[in-house]
Design a protein around this motif. Sequence first.
Motif, mmCIF file in Angstrom:
data_model
loop_
_atom_site.group_PDB
_atom_site.id
_atom_site.type_symbol
_atom_site.label_atom_id
_atom_site.label_comp_id
_atom_site.label_asym_id
_atom_site.label_seq_id
_atom_site.Cartn_x
_atom_site.Cartn_y
_atom_site.Cartn_z
ATOM 1 N N LEU A 17 0.822 -1.215 0.000
ATOM 2 C CA LEU A 17 0.000 0.000 0.000
ATOM 3 C C LEU A 17 0.854 1.261 0.000
ATOM 4 N N ARG A 18 1.953 1.264 0.746
ATOM 5 C CA ARG A 18 2.822 2.436 0.792
ATOM 6 C C ARG A 18 3.487 2.690 -0.561
ATOM 7 N N VAL A 19 3.887 1.625 -1.245
ATOM 8 C CA VAL A 19 4.542 1.766 -2.548
ATOM 9 C C VAL A 19 3.601 2.400 -3.566
ATOM 10 N N GLY A 20 2.352 1.962 -3.579
ATOM 11 C CA GLY A 20 1.411 2.441 -4.587
ATOM 12 C C GLY A 20 0.409 3.451 -4.069
ATOM 13 N N LYS A 21 0.779 4.177 -3.023
ATOM 14 C CA LYS A 21 -0.154 5.098 -2.366
ATOM 15 C C LYS A 21 -0.843 6.037 -3.370
ATOM 16 N N LEU A 22 -0.078 6.701 -4.207
ATOM 17 C CA LEU A 22 -0.674 7.621 -5.180
ATOM 18 C C LEU A 22 -1.539 6.878 -6.187
ATOM 19 N N SER A 26 -5.655 7.334 -6.931
ATOM 20 C CA SER A 26 -6.246 7.491 -8.267
ATOM 21 C C SER A 26 -7.210 6.346 -8.567
ATOM 22 N N LEU A 27 -6.966 5.168 -8.018
ATOM 23 C CA LEU A 27 -7.896 4.043 -8.196
ATOM 24 C C LEU A 27 -9.274 4.402 -7.647
ATOM 25 N N ILE A 28 -9.301 4.990 -6.476
ATOM 26 C CA ILE A 28 -10.571 5.409 -5.879
ATOM 27 C C ILE A 28 -11.273 6.415 -6.790
ATOM 28 N N LEU A 29 -10.499 7.360 -7.322
ATOM 29 C CA LEU A 29 -11.091 8.353 -8.229
ATOM 30 C C LEU A 29 -11.631 7.705 -9.501
ATOM 31 N N PHE A 30 -10.896 6.740 -10.064
ATOM 32 C CA PHE A 30 -11.374 6.074 -11.278
ATOM 33 C C PHE A 30 -12.634 5.247 -11.008
ATOM 34 N N ILE A 31 -12.719 4.647 -9.838
ATOM 35 C CA ILE A 31 -13.931 3.892 -9.492
ATOM 36 C C ILE A 31 -15.131 4.839 -9.388
ATOM 37 N N LEU A 32 -14.942 5.959 -8.703
ATOM 38 C CA LEU A 32 -16.024 6.941 -8.574
ATOM 39 C C LEU A 32 -16.396 7.530 -9.937
ATOM 40 N N GLU A 33 -15.375 7.822 -10.726
ATOM 41 C CA GLU A 33 -15.590 8.358 -12.067
ATOM 42 C C GLU A 33 -16.374 7.364 -12.928
ATOM 43 N N SER A 34 -15.972 6.104 -12.892
ATOM 44 C CA SER A 34 -16.664 5.068 -13.671
ATOM 45 C C SER A 34 -18.125 4.963 -13.256
ATOM 46 N N TRP A 35 -18.357 4.987 -11.961
ATOM 47 C CA TRP A 35 -19.729 4.914 -11.472
ATOM 48 C C TRP A 35 -20.539 6.106 -11.992
ATOM 49 N N GLY A 36 -19.967 7.302 -11.914
ATOM 50 C CA GLY A 36 -20.654 8.502 -12.408
ATOM 51 C C GLY A 36 -20.931 8.420 -13.903
ATOM 52 N N PHE A 37 -19.944 8.012 -14.679
ATOM 53 C CA PHE A 37 -20.151 7.883 -16.123
ATOM 54 C C PHE A 37 -21.165 6.795 -16.439
ATOM 55 N N SER A 63 -12.419 5.430 -18.091
ATOM 56 C CA SER A 63 -12.173 5.362 -16.646
ATOM 57 C C SER A 63 -12.210 3.926 -16.134
ATOM 58 N N PHE A 64 -13.081 3.076 -16.697
ATOM 59 C CA PHE A 64 -13.175 1.692 -16.245
ATOM 60 C C PHE A 64 -11.900 0.918 -16.572
ATOM 61 N N ILE A 65 -11.354 1.104 -17.760
ATOM 62 C CA ILE A 65 -10.100 0.440 -18.143
ATOM 63 C C ILE A 65 -8.952 0.907 -17.249
ATOM 64 N N HIS A 66 -8.976 2.180 -16.856
ATOM 65 C CA HIS A 66 -7.913 2.696 -15.988
ATOM 66 C C HIS A 66 -7.898 2.035 -14.609
ATOM 67 N N ILE A 67 -9.026 1.522 -14.169
ATOM 68 C CA ILE A 67 -9.049 0.795 -12.892
ATOM 69 C C ILE A 67 -8.071 -0.371 -12.955
ATOM 70 N N PHE A 68 -8.130 -1.129 -14.035
ATOM 71 C CA PHE A 68 -7.261 -2.298 -14.181
ATOM 72 C C PHE A 68 -5.813 -1.897 -14.445
ATOM 73 N N LEU A 69 -5.621 -0.820 -15.196
ATOM 74 C CA LEU A 69 -4.255 -0.349 -15.453
ATOM 75 C C LEU A 69 -3.582 0.103 -14.161
ATOM 76 N N VAL A 70 -4.333 0.770 -13.301
ATOM 77 C CA VAL A 70 -3.776 1.219 -12.013
ATOM 78 C C VAL A 70 -3.412 0.019 -11.149
ATOM 79 N N LYS A 105 7.487 8.813 -10.965
ATOM 80 C CA LYS A 105 7.149 9.079 -9.563
ATOM 81 C C LYS A 105 6.877 7.766 -8.818
ATOM 82 N N CYS A 106 6.193 6.835 -9.476
ATOM 83 C CA CYS A 106 5.853 5.567 -8.832
ATOM 84 C C CYS A 106 7.087 4.700 -8.594
ATOM 85 N N GLN A 107 8.017 4.693 -9.538
ATOM 86 C CA GLN A 107 9.251 3.925 -9.347
ATOM 87 C C GLN A 107 10.103 4.553 -8.254
ATOM 88 N N ARG A 108 10.175 5.875 -8.234
ATOM 89 C CA ARG A 108 10.931 6.543 -7.157
ATOM 90 C C ARG A 108 10.303 6.236 -5.809
#
Length: 180
Positions: A17-22, A26-37, A63-70, A105-108
């Motif tokens: 969780l700490r490694v992928g915090k950001l 964004s996963l939460i945002l994509f889930i909410l976005e997908s639901w809204g769309f 937005s739905f595809i981005h859930i899996f990419l994240v 940023k994620c690799q760093r």
Amino acid sequence: MEFASLPKQPHPFCSYLRVGKLLYYSLILFILESWGFWVFLKKSLQTDSVGWQILWLVCFLFSFIHIFLVLMDGWSRYQNYKRAKDQFFEYGFQNRIAANYIGSKCQRSAALVAASELGIEQHVANYYKKRGVKWHHFVPYFMVKDPLFLIRKTFWARTFMEKTYQSKFDYKKLQLEFSA
């Protein structure tokens, strides 16, 4: 580099969780976005407006595809974290190791979390600072250098399909040995 002691080692899930915090924010945002769309898409399907239907379908799919990419990106960064932790533990802080994880940023973040769990985070942070990395450098450097990155095999392999890395060391066990 010899370690006289290791900081308290967290559970692997906490490290994940700490490694992928950001990414997980964004996963939460994509889930909410997908639901809204999805809501807008369902409403538009009840009307005859094909233009709106296409617009909401494209937005929903994006937005739905981005859930899996994240999720895949988070898994890949966790593999980077395990590799970086093993390398830092085996060889200590070295510029060439930290340089392997400077690209995004994620690799760093993966390298910094690995280093923090070994007590050498400040060395890695100082190296990135010397190399000109700022806190707001979110866009991976390769995306700026190569606008055609989406068609490169290395982009897909390193970003979403990093091979599973099996850690060489049991850090919980080593922590107990060092503290005894």
